[in-house]
Design an enzyme around this catalytic site. Structure first.
Site, PDB file in Angstrom:
ATOM      1  CE  LYS A  89     -57.707  59.826 -15.818  1.00  3.67           C
ATOM      2  NZ  LYS A  89     -57.048  58.772 -14.878  1.00  3.67           N
ATOM      3  CD  GLU A 111     -59.284  68.512 -16.278  1.00  6.23           C
ATOM      4  OE1 GLU A 111     -59.692  68.913 -17.406  1.00  6.23           O
ATOM      5  OE2 GLU A 111     -59.662  67.406 -16.144  1.00  6.23           O
ATOM      6  CB  SER A 377     -59.563  52.013 -13.672  1.00  5.83           C
ATOM      7  OG  SER A 377     -58.764  52.106 -12.571  1.00  5.83           O
TER       8      SER A 377
END
Ligand SMILES: *Cc1c(COP(=O)(O)O)cnc(C)c1O
Length: 395
Positions: A89, A111, A377
């Site tokens: 991310k 968000e 990830s």
């Protein structure tokens, strides 16, 4: 054009920008400027430098020897788990904070569901000295307290969303509302390849560094830039998009996307947006989502907070539609099994999201000479409570 957006922001029949009129100027400003900024030399050099010196890229490509022996093939792990803040991310938040700066913005909103994207956003805001507000469903604020506290420590304001089920979708709605009320100085830093155009394409470009690195890392290790398979989990689809990006045009590379089946795709407790979804509009994009016959969004379920989303990025809906990707799914149980397997065979505790990608391994018939890349990830630190609760069953 087959695998990128057209001039209207569509991937085939998916995508677009289905937004309230009040949001139009904000989206238009982004749309008119993002390519020019991202492609500029100054942006590229600053992005590259931060990915290297702050995030710690390139992330390793690890040959998983014992896992390869088990599946009788060659498995490489792309290690987004070792990035600063623990997942892929951060690639996107670094990209967007630089873009926001270039646009002259002073305030960032985001968000978040489980809080992972909120933490990655609060991190880059601290780094750049930007004001940061994170919208988070009140239900999630209660269940994800450690991440709420991390965001606070990093200087962000966490605003509980009190509408709907008080989860991710509601946080997204509140973020859009905030943006409409603060159009000039605020950038909305969206966390995946979802939302209205240009977000899916923009976030894809920032995450594309994953497959860019895989190419040269494979060249070094195998003498060839192309694997036979790339496997990644999909919530919104950003880590999968990053891992697939530079292989899309190479049709010999099989791209496997793994959705979260929750308790099973037909259990009613699932987050498998392609298996159980239909075409509709969610968060400003036309895509596949789980909805009732009259278009109400069905609340998703997965053991993994990062995959617990009722829709999927429009690019993935398109790739599935034209047969470029194979979409599999993994249940909570299969993901837990895969997480414990990787931990015991390779000494790597994966995020429960990434464990869904690993859970595809027993479902595919590999040959001995295949080169398989699994995108890890994120790391499993945040999932220790889940793993501890299941230790007796899986160890
Ligand atoms: C958020 C998250 C995901 C899901 O998001 P995508 O946009 O589908 O990549 C997957 N893995 C980890 C570790 C995450 O934090």
């Amino acid at each position: 054009m087959k695998y990128t957006i057209d001039e209207h922001g569509y991937y085939g029949k998916f995508g677009g920008a289905y937004i309230p009129e009040l949001l139009y100027p904000n989206i238009k400003e982004l749309e008119d400027n993002y390519i020019r900024i991202i492609e500029s030399e100054s942006f590229k050099s600053e992005f590259k430098e931060l990915l290297k010196d702050y995030v710690g890229r390139p992330s390793p490509l690890t040959y998983a020897k014992r896992l390869s022996e088990k599946y009788n093939t060659h498995i490489y792990l792309k290690r987004e788990d070792v990035n600063h803040t623990g997942s892929h991310k951060i690639n996107n938040t670094i990209g967007q904070i630089l873009l926001a700066k270039a646009l002259g913005k002073k305030r960032i909103i985001a968000e978040t569901g489980a809080g992972q994207h909120g933490v990655a956003t609060a991190t880059v805001c601290a780094l750049m000295g930007m004001q940061c507000t994170v919208h988070m469903g009140e239900t999630d604020v209660k269940r994800q307290m450690p991440n709420v506290l991390r965001m606070k420590m990093l200087g962000a304001t966490v605003v509980p969303a009190m509408s709907g089920n008080r989860t991710l979708k509601d946080a997204g709605n509140e973020a859009f509302r905030d943006w409409i009320n603060n159009p000039t100085e605020t950038h909305y830093l969206l966390g995946s390849v979802v939302g209205p155009h240009p977000y899916p394409d923009m976030v894809a470009r920032f995450q594309a560094v994953i497959s860019e690195e895989i190419q040269w890392q494979l060249q070094e290790k195998t003498g060839n830039t192309l694997p036979n398979y790339v496997i990644a989990c999909i919530g919104g689809g950003s880590n999968a998009m990053g891992a697939f990006y530079h292989f899309l045009e190479h049709e010999s590379v099989q791209l496997i996307a793994v959705e979260a089946a929750g308790l099973g795709v037909n259990s009613g407790e699932t987050a498998a947006s392609i298996a159980k979804g239909s075409i509709g509009v969610i968060q400003g994009a036309k895509t596949m989502l789980m909805q009732t016959n009259d278009g109400q969004i069905i609340e998703p379920y997965s053991i993994s907070a990062g995959l617990d989303y009722p829709g999927i990025g429009p690019a993935h809906a398109h790739f599935h539609d034209i047969g470029r990707t194979t979409v599999l799914n993994a249940t909570d149980h299969e993901a837990l099994q895969a997480a414990f397997e990787l931990t015991r065979l390779e000494g790597i505790i994966p995020a429960i999201e990434s464990a869904h990608a690993l859970a595809a391994l027993p479902k595919i018939q590999f040959t001995k000479n295949d080169i398989v890349v699994v995108n890890i990830s994120g790391r499993g630190d945040k999932d220790m409570d889940t793993y501890i609760a299941n230790m007796d069953t899986y160890c």
